[in-house]
Design a protein around this motif. Sequence first.
Motif, PDB file in Angstrom:
ATOM      1  N   ALA A   1      68.804  12.943   3.527  1.00 56.96           N
ATOM      2  CA  ALA A   1      68.968  13.702   4.784  1.00 56.96           C
ATOM      3  C   ALA A   1      67.605  14.220   5.235  1.00 56.96           C
ATOM      4  CB  ALA A   1      69.929  14.864   4.579  1.00 56.96           C
ATOM      5  N   ASP A   2      67.432  14.370   6.542  1.00 51.69           N
ATOM      6  CA  ASP A   2      66.150  14.868   7.051  1.00 51.69           C
ATOM      7  C   ASP A   2      66.103  16.392   7.079  1.00 51.69           C
ATOM      8  OD1 ASP A   2      64.712  12.337   7.985  1.00 51.69           O
ATOM      9  OD2 ASP A   2      66.732  12.108   8.799  1.00 51.69           O
ATOM     10  N   LEU A   3      67.240  17.003   7.412  1.00 52.91           N
ATOM     11  CA  LEU A   3      67.282  18.464   7.508  1.00 52.91           C
ATOM     12  C   LEU A   3      68.606  18.963   6.942  1.00 52.91           C
ATOM     13  CD1 LEU A   3      65.870  18.753  11.129  1.00 52.91           C
ATOM     14  CD2 LEU A   3      64.747  19.701   9.102  1.00 52.91           C
ATOM     15  N   VAL A   4      68.543  20.052   6.191  1.00 51.60           N
ATOM     16  CA  VAL A   4      69.760  20.698   5.688  1.00 51.60           C
ATOM     17  C   VAL A   4      69.939  22.003   6.439  1.00 51.60           C
ATOM     18  CG1 VAL A   4      70.952  21.577   3.663  1.00 51.60           C
ATOM     19  CG2 VAL A   4      69.175  19.891   3.399  1.00 51.60           C
ATOM     20  N   ILE A   5      71.168  22.249   6.846  1.00 59.50           N
ATOM     21  CA  ILE A   5      71.482  23.483   7.570  1.00 59.50           C
ATOM     22  C   ILE A   5      72.450  24.297   6.715  1.00 59.50           C
ATOM     23  CG2 ILE A   5      72.724  24.371   9.610  1.00 59.50           C
ATOM     24  CD1 ILE A   5      71.517  21.958  11.147  1.00 59.50           C
ATOM     25  N   HIS A   6      72.269  25.616   6.719  1.00 61.95           N
ATOM     26  CA  HIS A   6      73.226  26.490   6.044  1.00 61.95           C
ATOM     27  C   HIS A   6      73.600  27.650   6.957  1.00 61.95           C
ATOM     28  CE1 HIS A   6      73.230  24.908   1.966  1.00 61.95           C
ATOM     29  NE2 HIS A   6      71.927  24.743   2.053  1.00 61.95           N
ATOM     30  N   SER A   7      74.868  28.051   6.901  1.00 66.92           N
ATOM     31  CA  SER A   7      75.214  29.392   7.335  1.00 66.92           C
ATOM     32  C   SER A   7      74.969  30.272   6.116  1.00 66.92           C
ATOM     33  CB  SER A   7      76.681  29.484   7.770  1.00 66.92           C
ATOM     34  OG  SER A   7      77.023  30.856   7.861  1.00 66.92           O
ATOM     35  N   LEU A   8      73.933  31.109   6.194  1.00 65.72           N
ATOM     36  CA  LEU A   8      73.625  32.000   5.059  1.00 65.72           C
ATOM     37  C   LEU A   8      74.668  33.105   4.948  1.00 65.72           C
ATOM     38  CD1 LEU A   8      69.765  32.390   5.668  1.00 65.72           C
ATOM     39  CD2 LEU A   8      70.930  30.713   4.227  1.00 65.72           C
ATOM     40  N   THR A   9      75.446  33.256   6.028  1.00 61.18           N
ATOM     41  CA  THR A   9      76.539  34.234   6.068  1.00 61.18           C
ATOM     42  C   THR A   9      77.538  33.999   4.942  1.00 61.18           C
ATOM     43  OG1 THR A   9      76.328  33.937   8.478  1.00 61.18           O
ATOM     44  CG2 THR A   9      78.217  35.213   7.706  1.00 61.18           C
ATOM     45  N   LYS A  10      77.601  32.776   4.447  1.00 66.20           N
ATOM     46  CA  LYS A  10      78.659  32.382   3.507  1.00 66.20           C
ATOM     47  C   LYS A  10      78.174  32.547   2.062  1.00 66.20           C
ATOM     48  CE  LYS A  10      80.588  31.215   7.391  1.00 66.20           C
ATOM     49  NZ  LYS A  10      81.180  32.257   8.178  1.00 66.20           N
ATOM     50  N   PHE A  11      78.251  31.495   1.252  1.00 67.21           N
ATOM     51  CA  PHE A  11      77.981  31.641  -0.186  1.00 67.21           C
ATOM     52  C   PHE A  11      76.551  32.104  -0.487  1.00 67.21           C
ATOM     53  CE2 PHE A  11      81.483  28.585  -0.042  1.00 67.21           C
ATOM     54  CZ  PHE A  11      82.356  29.166  -0.939  1.00 67.21           C
TER      55      PHE A  11
ATOM     56  N   LEU B   1      87.588  19.279   3.869  1.00 68.01           N
ATOM     57  CA  LEU B   1      86.897  18.929   2.621  1.00 68.01           C
ATOM     58  C   LEU B   1      86.699  17.423   2.451  1.00 68.01           C
ATOM     59  CD1 LEU B   1      88.794  21.687   0.784  1.00 68.01           C
ATOM     60  CD2 LEU B   1      86.309  21.592   0.797  1.00 68.01           C
ATOM     61  N   ARG B   2      86.511  16.754   3.593  1.00 70.53           N
ATOM     62  CA  ARG B   2      86.124  15.341   3.547  1.00 70.53           C
ATOM     63  C   ARG B   2      84.688  15.290   3.015  1.00 70.53           C
ATOM     64  NH1 ARG B   2      86.665  13.255   9.388  1.00 70.53           N
ATOM     65  NH2 ARG B   2      88.833  12.804   8.882  1.00 70.53           N
ATOM     66  N   ILE B   3      84.395  14.265   2.217  1.00 70.91           N
ATOM     67  CA  ILE B   3      83.036  14.118   1.689  1.00 70.91           C
ATOM     68  C   ILE B   3      82.326  13.028   2.492  1.00 70.91           C
ATOM     69  CG2 ILE B   3      81.644  13.663  -0.387  1.00 70.91           C
ATOM     70  CD1 ILE B   3      83.480  16.093  -0.684  1.00 70.91           C
ATOM     71  N   VAL B   4      81.087  13.286   2.863  1.00 72.14           N
ATOM     72  CA  VAL B   4      80.298  12.273   3.565  1.00 72.14           C
ATOM     73  C   VAL B   4      79.280  11.693   2.581  1.00 72.14           C
ATOM     74  CG1 VAL B   4      78.616  11.930   5.415  1.00 72.14           C
ATOM     75  CG2 VAL B   4      80.640  13.345   5.806  1.00 72.14           C
ATOM     76  N   ASP B   5      79.183  10.377   2.556  1.00 74.10           N
ATOM     77  CA  ASP B   5      78.228   9.691   1.679  1.00 74.10           C
ATOM     78  C   ASP B   5      76.835   9.858   2.300  1.00 74.10           C
ATOM     79  OD1 ASP B   5      76.637   7.902   0.320  1.00 74.10           O
ATOM     80  OD2 ASP B   5      78.220   6.386   0.130  1.00 74.10           O
ATOM     81  N   ILE B   6      76.131  10.886   1.849  1.00 75.17           N
ATOM     82  CA  ILE B   6      74.874  11.266   2.523  1.00 75.17           C
ATOM     83  C   ILE B   6      73.846  10.135   2.426  1.00 75.17           C
ATOM     84  CG2 ILE B   6      72.988  12.957   2.575  1.00 75.17           C
ATOM     85  CD1 ILE B   6      74.979  14.996   1.358  1.00 75.17           C
ATOM     86  N   ALA B   7      73.760   9.493   1.258  1.00 77.88           N
ATOM     87  CA  ALA B   7      72.762   8.420   1.095  1.00 77.88           C
ATOM     88  C   ALA B   7      73.068   7.273   2.064  1.00 77.88           C
ATOM     89  CB  ALA B   7      72.756   7.922  -0.347  1.00 77.88           C
ATOM     90  N   ALA B   8      74.346   6.929   2.191  1.00 76.89           N
ATOM     91  CA  ALA B   8      74.706   5.794   3.058  1.00 76.89           C
ATOM     92  C   ALA B   8      74.462   6.137   4.526  1.00 76.89           C
ATOM     93  CB  ALA B   8      76.170   5.415   2.831  1.00 76.89           C
ATOM     94  N   VAL B   9      74.869   7.356   4.941  1.00 75.89           N
ATOM     95  CA  VAL B   9      74.680   7.716   6.357  1.00 75.89           C
ATOM     96  C   VAL B   9      73.190   7.891   6.659  1.00 75.89           C
ATOM     97  CG1 VAL B   9      75.243   9.383   8.179  1.00 75.89           C
ATOM     98  CG2 VAL B   9      76.978   8.759   6.511  1.00 75.89           C
ATOM     99  N   SER B  10      72.423   8.395   5.692  1.00 76.09           N
ATOM    100  CA  SER B  10      70.987   8.558   5.980  1.00 76.09           C
ATOM    101  C   SER B  10      70.321   7.193   6.075  1.00 76.09           C
ATOM    102  CB  SER B  10      70.314   9.477   4.965  1.00 76.09           C
ATOM    103  OG  SER B  10      70.018   8.780   3.800  1.00 76.09           O
ATOM    104  N   ALA B  11      70.748   6.228   5.257  1.00 80.60           N
ATOM    105  CA  ALA B  11      70.166   4.876   5.361  1.00 80.60           C
ATOM    106  C   ALA B  11      70.456   4.292   6.745  1.00 80.60           C
ATOM    107  CB  ALA B  11      70.723   3.980   4.263  1.00 80.60           C
ATOM    108  N   LEU B  12      71.679   4.504   7.211  1.00 81.24           N
ATOM    109  CA  LEU B  12      72.044   4.016   8.554  1.00 81.24           C
ATOM    110  C   LEU B  12      71.195   4.697   9.634  1.00 81.24           C
ATOM    111  CD1 LEU B  12      75.929   3.885   9.029  1.00 81.24           C
ATOM    112  CD2 LEU B  12      74.247   2.113   9.555  1.00 81.24           C
ATOM    113  N   ALA B  13      71.119   6.034   9.540  1.00 82.37           N
ATOM    114  CA  ALA B  13      70.365   6.788  10.557  1.00 82.37           C
ATOM    115  C   ALA B  13      68.931   6.281  10.612  1.00 82.37           C
ATOM    116  CB  ALA B  13      70.397   8.282  10.221  1.00 82.37           C
TER     117      ALA B  13
END
Length: 410
Positions: A211-221, A173-185
């Motif tokens: 983020a450019d793409l979001v992935i989900h396992s639809l199997t879950k929630f 349950l680590r949180i990734v700073d999506i805005a910061a990592v996307s700016a870097l990418a």
Amino acid sequence: MTKTFTTHPLPADAGPETRSLDAGLAIDPATGAIAPNVSMSVNNVLMPGDGAFSADGVADLADLPYLYARWANPTVRQLEQRLAALEGAEDALATATGMAAIAGTLLTFLKAGDHLIVSDVCYAGAVELTQRVLPDLGIEVTPVNMARLDRVEAAIRPNTRVIHCESPVNPILRIVDIAAVSALAHRYGALLTIDSTFATPVATQPLAFGADLVIHSLTKFINGHGDVLGGAVIGRRDLVARIRGRAGVYLGATLPAQSAWLILRGIDTLYPRMRTICESAAAVAAFLENHAEVERVVYPGLASHPQHALAAGQMASFGGMIGFRAREPKAAAARLAERLRIVHYAFSLGHQRSLVVLLDTDEMMASTFRLKGEALDDYRAVAGDGLFRLSIGLETAADIIRDLDQALTR
Ligand SMILES: Cc1ncc(COP(=O)(O)O)c(C=O)c1O
């Protein structure tokens, strides 16, 4: 008299609950049926001049009529449109499993000689695919703790094409700073792919953070009932079209229509389910924090989560996943497996019934993560010798709490 029924477009300002029910809903023009049909046909009749027989270069599914179900199927297409609406995206591709979405995406944008940066802790299948299979294909891979932005930047190379991570990260349950990592990418010309299975679109919309793409396992929630496998990758139309060509058409990772139908039914109740699940998760996390047998609770909604402020800025709610550490984890696991009556001691997550399982740290390192030095210290700082991964379901919260209490107590 023949009547044709039409679908009314959703108002542009429809709320998220309404979109989650009705985006992409297509009233059957012949019968007026509201619930989606399960379209079982593998092939559809063509008009002369119809479409593209190769998926290569098909930028828009509108140019690709339903001609063969591995390309596209009307029931699956309804699901894809619903998923795109949930994430505020142009398009989506539904796949046979969450793993198929991850593999299909990475195999679309990476080739021999390219470099991938991947979260050093994430879903075990993604770790094993990226660190064991992709290098066999000549793809360079660097695992990094994505919460340490300086390490992400230091790992970037001229041939870095993709950065892949999760938020919150399974299982710690680590949180990734999506805005910061996307700016870097984007500064270095790489794509950012986020597996948002733990968050769900109800809690986080990664595309809104860059983020450019979001992935989900639809199997879950997203399906939420533990009775079907599925996956999706969601984002810009041109990116999704490229993945459809590779993952769907050539790798054959297509989702069956019956599965799409079940997942559409699951999504109808995604918002109310997640509201109940998040409320119960907050109550269970608070209860566990005060339990004598529990050493540590990890839940993004708790003030004690080291990245609580980041989570609060990025998540509209904190999700249904809780990690906790117990004194003598193996003995506690045996008690849970033996005594639980409502929560099930089992793998998987995001079902209507609560699930819990111990992820022993040494076993996880031997089988999957293989972390060393600082990365291992970071993992152990959260998980200790073992972390219980608890997925909250739809039972009465007080029942979940009583059940955990009687099973944990010596
Ligand atoms: C975060 C995450 N991503 C992807 C997957 C893989 O999903 P599937 O089992 O649908 O292939 C899982 C499965 O547990 C997961 O937890």
